[in-house]
Scaffold this active site. Structure first.
Site, PDB file in Angstrom:
ATOM      1  N   ARG A 186      19.519 -34.728  34.699  1.00 51.38           N
ATOM      2  CA  ARG A 186      18.870 -34.237  33.483  1.00 51.38           C
ATOM      3  C   ARG A 186      19.640 -34.690  32.243  1.00 51.38           C
ATOM      4  NH1 ARG A 186      17.663 -27.935  33.428  1.00 51.38           N
ATOM      5  NH2 ARG A 186      19.885 -27.832  32.909  1.00 51.38           N
ATOM      6  N   LYS A 237      17.778 -31.267  26.952  1.00 50.98           N
ATOM      7  CA  LYS A 237      18.712 -30.201  26.594  1.00 50.98           C
ATOM      8  C   LYS A 237      19.564 -30.665  25.417  1.00 50.98           C
ATOM      9  CE  LYS A 237      20.844 -26.538  29.255  1.00 50.98           C
ATOM     10  NZ  LYS A 237      19.778 -25.539  29.224  1.00 50.98           N
ATOM     11  N   GLU A 289       7.795 -21.570  27.180  1.00 56.35           N
ATOM     12  CA  GLU A 289       8.993 -20.958  27.759  1.00 56.35           C
ATOM     13  C   GLU A 289       9.653 -20.063  26.728  1.00 56.35           C
ATOM     14  OE1 GLU A 289      12.408 -23.394  28.544  1.00 56.35           O
ATOM     15  OE2 GLU A 289      11.602 -25.086  27.474  1.00 56.35           O
TER      16      GLU A 289
HETATM   17  C1  LIG Z   1      18.919 -24.806  30.015  1.00 53.63           C
HETATM   18  C2  LIG Z   1      17.559 -24.348  29.690  1.00 53.63           C
HETATM   19  C3  LIG Z   1      16.745 -23.679  30.628  1.00 53.63           C
HETATM   20  C4  LIG Z   1      17.248 -23.286  31.995  1.00 53.63           C
HETATM   21  O1  LIG Z   1      17.555 -24.363  32.814  1.00 53.63           O
HETATM   22  P1  LIG Z   1      18.451 -24.175  34.122  1.00 53.63           P
HETATM   23  O2  LIG Z   1      18.660 -25.550  34.625  1.00 53.63           O
HETATM   24  O3  LIG Z   1      17.697 -23.336  35.072  1.00 53.63           O
HETATM   25  O4  LIG Z   1      19.712 -23.496  33.672  1.00 53.63           O
HETATM   26  C5  LIG Z   1      15.464 -23.356  30.261  1.00 53.63           C
HETATM   27  N1  LIG Z   1      14.991 -23.623  29.030  1.00 53.63           N
HETATM   28  C6  LIG Z   1      15.745 -24.245  28.089  1.00 53.63           C
HETATM   29  C7  LIG Z   1      15.160 -24.507  26.753  1.00 53.63           C
HETATM   30  C8  LIG Z   1      17.040 -24.627  28.390  1.00 53.63           C
HETATM   31  O5  LIG Z   1      17.783 -25.230  27.459  1.00 53.63           O
END
Ligand SMILES: *Cc1c(COP(=O)(O)O)cnc(C)c1O
Length: 341
Positions: free
Chosen positions: A82, A184, A220
């Site tokens: 990722r 991210k 989300e």
């Molecule tokens: C990091 C993150 C998540 C959760 O991802 P995981 O890999 O399960 O920790 C969900 N939404 C956003 C916007 C994120 O930055």
């Protein structure tokens, strides 16, 4: 190895300096070999690209002590992959995922004294990140980058028991169509700060972000993906190009199908459907799943049948199975657990 004397059960989610961090520097088109260092500070130009134009992305994962006393991490290859995707979207060089996985292991091993013991509920949070470090004033990508990983012990997420969240439909968009919602990037968080402070001031724990543009579909929250359960026990999770692909959510989908034999739908979810769901949870590395008890849309309340005092039954089974896999109580799928020592 002697553990540090830390009151594990009462740790919060805060930065604590540990002994070692990993650093690698990118210059002249290549990453150096990288090293573990002791200095927790970073020094750079006032005109560093990250400071002026926010060229930075990050990851988050955890190390756990298993029931039989090993230190493990959970699917670090997924975080490495990722982060390669995040870097590409931000015009940063990929830090190869194989090296990422190895660097995570080195940091955890070097800080093994900070990995909370089994049963404490605490974990070691690992924060890999990368940023453009050289001076840039005209708008363009940096050409020197630092990749760094530090870690910090964090307390049990559900201290004093599980309390379902009350969330509100946000008036702000988290992600633009065709923007950076799926990576991210620090910039996604910079602009979420006002939205979350606004939600907290209004008495809510979190925001529910709707799809940018139409605002009819569920996306989300600022840092976790949604997982819903229908009244006939189907797990439903929103699908969209502007959602950050949570590793926890993808793992829970696998657990739902392969361990619990549940039907799973990954599809667009309209906000109008939410009132008909039986359970709702937020999934991410921090909590695995936080149950949602109430969703408020501008004064209109949706109260999930699972209520405000416990996780819904399906959410709970998903939570227990995945944490069981992470803690070594339940057999993990091939390749999910990286044993550090
Ligand atoms: C990091 C993150 C998540 C959760 O991802 P995981 O890999 O399960 O920790 C969900 N939404 C956003 C916007 C994120 O930055």
């Amino acid at each position: 190895m002697e553990k540090k004397s830390i009151d594990w059960a009462n740790l919060g989610f805060a930065y604590m300096e540990t002994d070692k961090r990993y650093v690698s520097y990118y210059k002249d088109g290549a990453w150096d070999e990288g090293a573990l260092i002791s200095d927790p500070s970073v020094t750079m130009s006032e005109c560093a690209c990250v400071l002026q134009y926010a060229q930075t992305c990050f990851e988050g994962l955890k190390a756990y002590t298993t029931e039989d006393g090993h230190i493990v991490t959970f699917r670090p290859d997924m975080n490495g992959e990722r982060m390669e995707a995040s870097a590409a979207r931000l015009e940063m060089p990929a830090f190869p995922k194989e090296r990422f996985v190895e660097a995570v292991a080195r940091v955890v091993k070097a800080n093994a004294a900070y990995v909370p013991p089994y049963g404490s509920g605490a974990t070691l949070y690992i924060r890999p990140f990368m940023y453009g470090k050289n001076a840039v004033i005209g708008v363009k990508p940096a050409d020197e980058f630092e990749f760094r990983i530090f870690c910090t012990p964090v307390g049990p997420y559900f201290k004093g028991g599980i309390k379902p969240l009350t969330i509100c439909v946000s008036d702000f968009d988290r992600a633009a169509p065709h923007g950076t919602g799926h990576i991210k990037a620090g910039l996604n968080y910079a602009m979420s700060l006002h939205a979350i402070v606004t939600a907290h001031k209004a008495g809510f724990d979190e925001n529910m972000d709707l799809a940018p543009g139409t605002r009819t579909k569920v996306e989300e929250t600022g840092g976790a993906n949604f997982l819903f359960v229908t009244k006939d026990n189907t797990v439903v999770t929103p699908k969209s190009d502007s959602i950050l692909p949570s590793i926890t959510r993808r793992s829970l989908v696998h657990v739902a199908k392969e361990y619990l034999g549940l039907k799973v739908e990954e599809r667009e979810v309209y906000f109008d459907e939410v009132k008909d769901f039986a359970e709702c949870g937020l999934c991410g590395t921090a909590a695995v799943i936080s149950p949602v008890g109430k969703i408020v849309d501008h004064g209109k309340e949706i109260c999930l049948p699972s209520g405000m005092s416990e996780m819904g039954p399906v959410t709970k089974k998903l939570y227990e199975t995945l944490t069981g896999i992470q803690m070594g109580r339940i057999q993990a799928p091939e390749g999910w657990i990286q044993v550090i020592e």
